[in-house]
Design a protein around this motif. Structure first.
Motif, PDB file in Angstrom:
ATOM      1  N   THR A 176     -51.610  75.893 -19.551  1.00 22.39           N
ATOM      2  CA  THR A 176     -50.913  74.843 -20.438  1.00 22.39           C
ATOM      3  C   THR A 176     -49.487  75.208 -20.763  1.00 22.39           C
ATOM      4  O   THR A 176     -49.184  76.675 -20.657  1.00 22.39           O
ATOM      5  CB  THR A 176     -51.932  74.743 -21.893  1.00 22.39           C
ATOM      6  OG1 THR A 176     -51.858  75.921 -22.645  1.00 22.39           O
ATOM      7  CG2 THR A 176     -53.176  74.446 -21.583  1.00 22.39           C
ATOM      8  N   ALA A 177     -48.741  74.407 -21.411  1.00 18.37           N
ATOM      9  CA  ALA A 177     -47.341  74.801 -21.583  1.00 18.37           C
ATOM     10  C   ALA A 177     -47.338  75.719 -22.967  1.00 18.37           C
ATOM     11  O   ALA A 177     -46.598  76.616 -22.768  1.00 18.37           O
ATOM     12  CB  ALA A 177     -46.545  73.512 -22.327  1.00 18.37           C
ATOM     13  N   ALA A 178     -48.354  75.733 -23.735  1.00 16.40           N
ATOM     14  CA  ALA A 178     -48.515  76.622 -24.801  1.00 16.40           C
ATOM     15  C   ALA A 178     -48.989  78.013 -24.379  1.00 16.40           C
ATOM     16  O   ALA A 178     -48.365  78.985 -24.562  1.00 16.40           O
ATOM     17  CB  ALA A 178     -49.465  76.308 -25.979  1.00 16.40           C
ATOM     18  N   ASP A 192     -43.161  74.429 -28.956  1.00 16.45           N
ATOM     19  CA  ASP A 192     -42.112  74.738 -27.974  1.00 16.45           C
ATOM     20  C   ASP A 192     -42.439  74.636 -26.690  1.00 16.45           C
ATOM     21  O   ASP A 192     -41.911  75.056 -25.843  1.00 16.45           O
ATOM     22  CB  ASP A 192     -41.947  76.373 -28.080  1.00 16.45           C
ATOM     23  CG  ASP A 192     -40.933  76.901 -29.054  1.00 16.45           C
ATOM     24  OD1 ASP A 192     -39.614  76.301 -28.862  1.00 16.45           O
ATOM     25  OD2 ASP A 192     -41.339  77.117 -30.172  1.00 16.45           O
ATOM     26  N   ASP A 193     -43.548  73.522 -26.583  1.00 19.86           N
ATOM     27  CA  ASP A 193     -43.779  73.012 -25.292  1.00 19.86           C
ATOM     28  C   ASP A 193     -42.736  72.354 -24.431  1.00 19.86           C
ATOM     29  O   ASP A 193     -42.494  72.626 -23.249  1.00 19.86           O
ATOM     30  CB  ASP A 193     -44.997  71.801 -25.295  1.00 19.86           C
ATOM     31  CG  ASP A 193     -46.278  72.732 -25.774  1.00 19.86           C
ATOM     32  OD1 ASP A 193     -46.246  73.783 -26.098  1.00 19.86           O
ATOM     33  OD2 ASP A 193     -47.113  71.921 -25.973  1.00 19.86           O
ATOM     34  N   LYS A 194     -41.708  71.853 -25.286  1.00 20.14           N
ATOM     35  CA  LYS A 194     -40.716  71.439 -24.412  1.00 20.14           C
ATOM     36  C   LYS A 194     -39.722  72.330 -23.896  1.00 20.14           C
ATOM     37  O   LYS A 194     -39.069  72.226 -22.873  1.00 20.14           O
ATOM     38  CB  LYS A 194     -39.631  70.527 -25.670  1.00 20.14           C
ATOM     39  CG  LYS A 194     -40.517  69.036 -26.004  1.00 20.14           C
ATOM     40  CD  LYS A 194     -39.595  68.317 -26.907  1.00 20.14           C
ATOM     41  CE  LYS A 194     -40.328  67.156 -27.204  1.00 20.14           C
ATOM     42  NZ  LYS A 194     -39.361  66.325 -28.467  1.00 20.14           N
ATOM     43  N   THR A 195     -39.683  73.472 -24.432  1.00 20.56           N
ATOM     44  CA  THR A 195     -38.935  74.659 -23.784  1.00 20.56           C
ATOM     45  C   THR A 195     -39.448  74.844 -22.524  1.00 20.56           C
ATOM     46  O   THR A 195     -38.935  75.148 -21.623  1.00 20.56           O
ATOM     47  CB  THR A 195     -38.861  75.874 -24.982  1.00 20.56           C
ATOM     48  OG1 THR A 195     -38.569  75.580 -26.258  1.00 20.56           O
ATOM     49  CG2 THR A 195     -38.187  76.999 -24.270  1.00 20.56           C
ATOM     50  N   VAL A 196     -40.773  75.069 -22.353  1.00 23.93           N
ATOM     51  CA  VAL A 196     -41.420  75.414 -21.161  1.00 23.93           C
ATOM     52  C   VAL A 196     -41.199  74.342 -20.131  1.00 23.93           C
ATOM     53  O   VAL A 196     -40.650  74.652 -18.832  1.00 23.93           O
ATOM     54  CB  VAL A 196     -42.906  75.617 -21.173  1.00 23.93           C
ATOM     55  CG1 VAL A 196     -43.582  75.752 -19.822  1.00 23.93           C
ATOM     56  CG2 VAL A 196     -43.407  76.714 -22.377  1.00 23.93           C
ATOM     57  N   VAL A 197     -41.350  73.096 -20.529  1.00 24.20           N
ATOM     58  CA  VAL A 197     -40.854  71.892 -19.685  1.00 24.20           C
ATOM     59  C   VAL A 197     -39.603  72.211 -18.899  1.00 24.20           C
ATOM     60  O   VAL A 197     -39.263  71.643 -17.963  1.00 24.20           O
ATOM     61  CB  VAL A 197     -41.201  70.426 -20.479  1.00 24.20           C
ATOM     62  CG1 VAL A 197     -40.882  69.670 -19.566  1.00 24.20           C
ATOM     63  CG2 VAL A 197     -42.633  70.362 -20.904  1.00 24.20           C
TER      64      VAL A 197
END
Length: 237
Positions: A176-178, A192-197
């Motif tokens: 997962t992004a998390a 901070d999922d958007k950071t990973v994306v």
């Protein structure tokens, strides 16, 4: 310590405080400039090991300057700014930053973040037996931090390389992004999922033949991301 640190900060008080703080920690190679033009000129002749970058500079926007710096160096870039909005933080990461420190900041935290970034950088450039991950479209050199895509060497930020290397070392596993944020950024922080994306998008733009239809880093909706080391060819016969 021999690591060279470049501070790009126009507020003399903050720049002086950082210089004194780093000197106390044993960093003797610290250079300070107050404008983006001076920073770019300095990088023409030498490359720092890490950069502390103020967002608000007299001659340019620090976010835009980061893009230009990325054309000259893959050293970690830590933003220093009084902007605290999530949008600004995500903008910093999207422009190629590796960390984001808000003013006023805790001096011990700044030192800890600098040391952490330098330690990670040394992991990728330390002298050791050559070890590469080779795929159909690209090659990752773990020792030098190099990325070669279809015969062309491309620059990566420290965090882009760390994420791509993590995928290469954990093929065919779903994250997962998390989980990626926790494992690659070494932090547990909600939102901070958007950071990973953003970073996955940047990597795809480098390694994928068609970033809009990725074959290597595949998103399984609602589940996460998986690195597929041997994807099917684009136009199978």
């Amino acid at each position: 310590m021999n690591d060279e640190i470049l501070i790009i900060e126009d507020e003399a008080g903050i720049a002086g405080m950082l210089e004194l703080l780093l000197a106390r920690e044993g960093y003797s190679a610290v250079r300070t400039v107050s404008t983006g033009a001076a920073a770019l000129g300095l990088l023409e002749s030498r490359g720092p090991d890490i950069i502390l970058l103020d967002v608000m500079l007299p001659d340019c926007n620090g976010f835009e300057l980061c893009l230009e710096l990325r054309q000259k160096t893959n050293a970690p870039i830590l933003f220093l700014t009084s902007r605290t909005a999530d949008y600004d933080k995500l903008t910093g990461f999207a422009m190629g930053g590796d960390d984001y420190i808000t003013k006023p900041f805790n001096s011990l935290e700044v030192v800890a973040r600098i040391k952490a970034q330098l330690a990670r950088r040394r992991l990728y450039i330390q002298e050791a037996p050559s070890f590469c991950y080779t795929f159909a479209d690209f090659e990752i050199n773990k020792d030098t931090g190099g990325l070669t895509v279809r015969g062309q060497q491309l620059r990566c930020t420290a965090k882009e390389f760390a994420l791509l290397l993590f995928f290469a070392e954990h093929p065919n596993r779903l994250f997962t992004a998390a989980q990626l944020y926790e494992l690659v950024w070494d932090q547990m922080q909600l939102g901070d999922d958007k950071t990973v994306v953003i970073y996955i998008s940047k990597i795809r733009n480098k390694i994928e033949q068609d970033p809009k239809q990725p074959r290597y880093i595949v998103n399984f909706r609602g589940l996460g991301y998986k690195f597929i080391p041997n994807p099917l060819p684009v136009n199978p016969v």
